[in-house]
Design a protein around this motif. Structure first.
Motif, PDB file in Angstrom:
ATOM      1  N   VAL A 144       0.998  -0.895  -0.038  1.00 36.50           N
ATOM      2  CA  VAL A 144       0.218   0.102  -0.259  1.00 36.50           C
ATOM      3  C   VAL A 144       0.800   1.093   0.165  1.00 36.50           C
ATOM      4  O   VAL A 144       0.248   2.173  -1.223  1.00 36.50           O
ATOM      5  CB  VAL A 144      -1.011  -0.091   0.828  1.00 36.50           C
ATOM      6  N   ASN A 145       1.955   1.377   0.880  1.00 37.73           N
ATOM      7  CA  ASN A 145       3.041   2.706   0.516  1.00 37.73           C
ATOM      8  C   ASN A 145       3.550   2.491  -0.629  1.00 37.73           C
ATOM      9  O   ASN A 145       3.785   3.673  -1.164  1.00 37.73           O
ATOM     10  CB  ASN A 145       4.579   2.158   1.956  1.00 37.73           C
ATOM     11  N   ASP A 146       3.778   1.486  -1.155  1.00 37.98           N
ATOM     12  CA  ASP A 146       4.549   1.943  -2.988  1.00 37.98           C
ATOM     13  C   ASP A 146       3.738   2.679  -3.906  1.00 37.98           C
ATOM     14  O   ASP A 146       4.114   3.459  -4.104  1.00 37.98           O
ATOM     15  CB  ASP A 146       4.277   0.139  -2.876  1.00 37.98           C
ATOM     16  N   THR A 147       2.107   1.315  -3.552  1.00 41.17           N
ATOM     17  CA  THR A 147       1.425   2.394  -4.440  1.00 41.17           C
ATOM     18  C   THR A 147       0.816   3.794  -4.385  1.00 41.17           C
ATOM     19  O   THR A 147       0.596   4.764  -5.064  1.00 41.17           O
ATOM     20  CB  THR A 147       0.201   1.662  -4.455  1.00 41.17           C
ATOM     21  N   ALA A 148       1.023   4.369  -2.697  1.00 43.60           N
ATOM     22  CA  ALA A 148       0.882   5.082  -2.464  1.00 43.60           C
ATOM     23  C   ALA A 148       1.984   6.597  -2.504  1.00 43.60           C
ATOM     24  O   ALA A 148       2.222   7.815  -3.082  1.00 43.60           O
ATOM     25  CB  ALA A 148       0.523   5.718  -0.459  1.00 43.60           C
ATOM     26  N   LYS A 149       3.102   6.109  -2.422  1.00 42.39           N
ATOM     27  CA  LYS A 149       4.486   6.678  -3.235  1.00 42.39           C
ATOM     28  C   LYS A 149       3.548   7.157  -4.485  1.00 42.39           C
ATOM     29  O   LYS A 149       4.563   7.748  -5.610  1.00 42.39           O
ATOM     30  CB  LYS A 149       5.452   6.062  -3.512  1.00 42.39           C
ATOM     31  N   PHE A 150       3.770   5.883  -5.587  1.00 40.92           N
ATOM     32  CA  PHE A 150       3.072   6.028  -6.814  1.00 40.92           C
ATOM     33  C   PHE A 150       2.506   7.153  -7.252  1.00 40.92           C
ATOM     34  O   PHE A 150       2.470   8.020  -8.519  1.00 40.92           O
ATOM     35  CB  PHE A 150       2.978   4.686  -7.366  1.00 40.92           C
ATOM     36  N   ARG A 151       1.493   7.102  -6.307  1.00 37.75           N
ATOM     37  CA  ARG A 151       0.468   8.241  -6.671  1.00 37.75           C
ATOM     38  C   ARG A 151       0.975   9.723  -6.278  1.00 37.75           C
ATOM     39  O   ARG A 151       0.240  10.896  -6.748  1.00 37.75           O
ATOM     40  CB  ARG A 151      -0.804   7.749  -5.569  1.00 37.75           C
ATOM     41  N   GLU A 152       1.926   9.971  -5.104  1.00 39.86           N
ATOM     42  CA  GLU A 152       2.254  11.446  -4.619  1.00 39.86           C
ATOM     43  C   GLU A 152       3.483  11.298  -5.719  1.00 39.86           C
ATOM     44  O   GLU A 152       3.117  13.069  -6.269  1.00 39.86           O
ATOM     45  CB  GLU A 152       2.933  10.538  -3.282  1.00 39.86           C
ATOM     46  N   LEU A 153       3.856  10.147  -6.448  1.00 40.55           N
ATOM     47  CA  LEU A 153       5.322  10.612  -7.636  1.00 40.55           C
ATOM     48  C   LEU A 153       4.160  11.719  -8.626  1.00 40.55           C
ATOM     49  O   LEU A 153       4.517  12.144  -9.282  1.00 40.55           O
ATOM     50  CB  LEU A 153       5.870  10.019  -7.486  1.00 40.55           C
ATOM     51  N   THR A 154       2.819  10.651  -8.974  1.00 39.60           N
ATOM     52  CA  THR A 154       2.561  11.173 -10.275  1.00 39.60           C
ATOM     53  C   THR A 154       0.879  11.628  -9.969  1.00 39.60           C
ATOM     54  O   THR A 154       1.057  12.149 -10.662  1.00 39.60           O
ATOM     55  CB  THR A 154       2.426   9.385 -11.242  1.00 39.60           C
ATOM     56  N   GLY A 155       0.409  11.764  -8.961  1.00 37.38           N
ATOM     57  CA  GLY A 155      -0.829  12.036  -9.181  1.00 37.38           C
ATOM     58  C   GLY A 155      -2.268  10.992  -9.570  1.00 37.38           C
ATOM     59  O   GLY A 155      -2.933  10.874 -10.043  1.00 37.38           O
ATOM     60  N   TYR A 156      -1.156   9.354  -9.848  1.00 37.88           N
ATOM     61  CA  TYR A 156      -1.982   8.657 -10.223  1.00 37.88           C
ATOM     62  C   TYR A 156      -2.444   7.145  -9.708  1.00 37.88           C
ATOM     63  O   TYR A 156      -1.051   7.668  -8.754  1.00 37.88           O
ATOM     64  CB  TYR A 156      -2.035   7.940 -12.233  1.00 37.88           C
ATOM     65  N   ASN A 157      -2.721   6.637  -9.832  1.00 42.33           N
ATOM     66  CA  ASN A 157      -3.178   5.501  -8.797  1.00 42.33           C
ATOM     67  C   ASN A 157      -2.894   4.759 -10.299  1.00 42.33           C
ATOM     68  O   ASN A 157      -2.830   4.302 -11.438  1.00 42.33           O
ATOM     69  CB  ASN A 157      -4.458   4.842  -9.016  1.00 42.33           C
ATOM     70  N   LEU A 158      -1.828   3.258  -8.951  1.00 40.11           N
ATOM     71  CA  LEU A 158      -1.195   2.092  -9.836  1.00 40.11           C
ATOM     72  C   LEU A 158      -2.028   1.383  -9.820  1.00 40.11           C
ATOM     73  O   LEU A 158      -2.603   0.389  -8.808  1.00 40.11           O
ATOM     74  CB  LEU A 158       0.369   2.107  -9.774  1.00 40.11           C
ATOM     75  N   VAL A 159      -2.605  -0.087 -10.590  1.00 45.52           N
ATOM     76  CA  VAL A 159      -3.577  -1.361 -10.618  1.00 45.52           C
ATOM     77  C   VAL A 159      -2.692  -2.054 -11.744  1.00 45.52           C
ATOM     78  O   VAL A 159      -3.060  -1.872 -12.278  1.00 45.52           O
ATOM     79  CB  VAL A 159      -5.130  -0.989 -10.681  1.00 45.52           C
ATOM     80  N   HIS A 160      -2.858  -3.149 -10.765  1.00 45.30           N
ATOM     81  CA  HIS A 160      -2.208  -4.596 -12.243  1.00 45.30           C
ATOM     82  C   HIS A 160      -3.290  -5.351 -11.645  1.00 45.30           C
ATOM     83  O   HIS A 160      -3.133  -6.152 -10.042  1.00 45.30           O
ATOM     84  CB  HIS A 160      -0.445  -4.791 -11.219  1.00 45.30           C
ATOM     85  N   THR A 161      -3.055  -5.731 -12.397  1.00 48.91           N
ATOM     86  CA  THR A 161      -4.682  -7.149 -12.122  1.00 48.91           C
ATOM     87  C   THR A 161      -3.684  -8.288 -13.746  1.00 48.91           C
ATOM     88  O   THR A 161      -3.768  -8.182 -14.547  1.00 48.91           O
ATOM     89  CB  THR A 161      -5.559  -6.725 -12.840  1.00 48.91           C
TER      90      THR A 161
END
Length: 160
Positions: free
Chosen positions: A50-67
């Motif tokens: 969750v912290n990784d995806t939060a960092k991605f969001r903080e860095l880019t402003g977007y959500n990272l979703v992997h399915t």
């Protein structure tokens, strides 16, 4: 979105089964809460935290979703980013994926741990080197590296 960065899905209050769109959304939310990467390319799957995806969001402003084998970068409404942001988002994705891959190689079977700012910075240097060798501009990755430095400073100021 919950305070810890995960998402919650609420089933229909009347107990009725959801339609196909609701089931797809529920699946995407489940994946977002436990995003995965096959960063090593060998079938070894590590979870982004969750912290990784939060960092991605903080860095880019977007959500990272992997399915499964697909990775999506979306806004909060599930929409793709505009084409004008593709280069930056692809560079950020490569950085996060490489960072997770290096983590897997250095600590195989070590469980899912957060990518540190240093992990991301080192991965960014690897992506920058790759871009440079391919004759591509490194300005996008330079901007991301500057943003990581700022995020790290902000985090240090909060914990100091």
């Amino acid at each position: 979105m919950n305070e810890n960065g995960t998402y919650t899905w609420t089933d229909n209050a009347d107990g009725s089964p959801g339609d196909i769109h609701e089931w797809m959304a529920k699946g995407l939310i489940a994946e977002q809460n436990g995003t995965q990467s096959d960063a090593t390319g060998d079938g070894t799957v590590s979870n982004f935290t969750v912290n990784d995806t939060a960092k991605f969001r903080e860095l880019t402003g977007y959500n990272l979703v992997h399915t499964g084998d697909l990775t999506y970068i979306t806004d909060d409404n599930g929409n793709p980013p505009p084409a004008s942001e593709t280069d930056q988002l692809n560079a950020a994705w490569q950085m996060f994926d490489l960072g997770k891959g290096v983590q897997d190689i250095e600590n195989p079977g070590g469980g899912d741990t957060d990518l540190s700012y240093d992990d991301l910075k080192n991965a960014a240097l690897g992506v920058k080197d790759s871009f440079s060798k391919q004759g591509e501009s490194t300005s996008t990755i330079d901007s991301l590296m500057d943003a990581i430095d700022e995020m790290k400073k902000d985090q240090q100021a909060v914990t100091a």
